[in-house]
Design a protein around this motif. Sequence first.
Motif: not given
Length: 581
Positions: A359-373
């Motif tokens: 898994v990669k480190l990502k910013k919380p702002s990249r969170l999407k509903t349902l289809d979050t990678k």
Amino acid sequence: MDPLSGAGPRRARGRLGAAAPGARAAAAPWARFSAWLECVCVVTFDLELGQALELVYPSDFRLTDKEKSSICYLSFPDSHSGCLGDTQFSFRIRQCGRQKSPWHAEDWHYNSGAPVSLQREPAHYFGYVYFRQVKDSSVKRGYFQKSLVLVSRLPFVRLFQALLSLIAPEYFDKLAPCLEAVCSEIDQWPAPVPGQTLNLPVMGVVLQVHVPSRVDRPEHSPPKQCSHENLLPAPVVLTSVHELDLFRCFQPVLTHVQTLWELMLLGEPLVVLAPSPAMSSEMVLALISCLQPLKFCCDYRPYFTIHDSEFKEFTTRTQAPPNVVLGVTNPFFIKTLQHWPHILRVGEPKMSGDLPKQVKLKKPSRLKTLDTKPGLYTTYSAHLHRDKALLKRLLKGLQKKRPWDTQTALLRRHLLELTQSFIIPLEHYMASLMPLQKSITPWKTPPQIRPFRQDDFLRSLEHAGPQLTCILKGDWLGLYRRFFKSPHFDGWYRQRHKEMAQKLEALHLEAICEAQNIETWMKDKSEVEVVDLVLKLREKLVQAQGHQLPVKEAALQRAQLHIETVIGSLPKDLQAVLCPP
């Protein structure tokens, strides 16, 4: 919800729900069973009620309505999981203000010898679940759906999973009579005693387990079959009652293990979103085990659903997220818990070359509903540099097809050494706050433990810090400063201060016992002072006899002689008050 879970006191039982004609009087009914389990539950799917509690055994074990509801909802995978066949997972729920059964007063027998991370839970239950969902044309919905749940206050996940693997398939075929027989067998098991290797017979199999002790070496070797017992059949040896396969659990996050270790150390709120309850519960349990031998002092829920009684408490936005690690499977939680600072989304295990896809480190702002990678969504920057040598060794192990238990041992040793390197300087500094033994005199109040001064400790790191035992570089000072604000520092400090205070009391009692001049001391003392000495000595004796003070038996006998000598010097009327007939 369940007609068989009555509210009377426990009695010895024969059939499910029926009192045995010859109840045992020698020991508390179900005392041996209760040393391991609180109860066994069966949860089924009812077309009208949904999940329903079909059976509780022993049938008069008391569960509150809230506990019953939690067990029902947490014993079935979320509808998003799509679990077909058999699956195992675990959960953890709060006890709801019930009084403990009388034999729980003996918890200290076990807890005093067990590692702090494996002590009995005083306020939570663990639920160990074996869930089966298979097609069945005889059922209206077309599926057989049932869970067998072991409820315990012991965190022995490996032992109870092995037990469920034996009894659940048989139970689903034969139902109640099988469960009755199994519970009766468990009621014959010896109690879990730290440091002992036990043989636990069940359903024609003998499980051999070592109960961990706080004096075990951190990497205890698997139990060996007792040579003096000719056991038939040969026992199934469990290498651990509690340790998970860390390497398998951490496959998708190996490159971030150190960051996750820091988040656990600091007691940060974390959500683990996984495809199934099995993956979510194993990941949460693996994460909290990272801190051993340090006790995990925050709340954690290996599997959590929107139906949980604490759902509102954990998802409110009116206050900061609580210090809890949540394992969930419903993508709805990504939207509900968007304000949480750290979210770990893991997918189904996929191999990318030799190393599992990371898994990669990502910013919380990249969170999407349902289809979050999959990814670790956080703005947290690790204080310590990543251990690249460890990753290389694990990768080399994969390439050479090294056994997974060896890979797990490497990873566990790394985390253990990391935790010990962090804690040892704190232990050394704390020990320096203890008064010198020569300052403890018999007839004066013992000196106080000096206060923990954070600045003094941080200054001591220059010559006695983690760099002495750990090669990792980074901002250790910054990590300690954040640790001081965490629940884990508070929990560690309270425990250590309590142990030191008990040691101080024990040393003072021993100094009094070894004093040869008690008659000389009494010569110029008033009756009030002499009576005060008697009362204080008696109080210390009660503490010591209750195993709250580490004092030898010979010292206790001398203390009793001192009390008798002192009382004998008092007038008859005072003697009568202090030693009534």
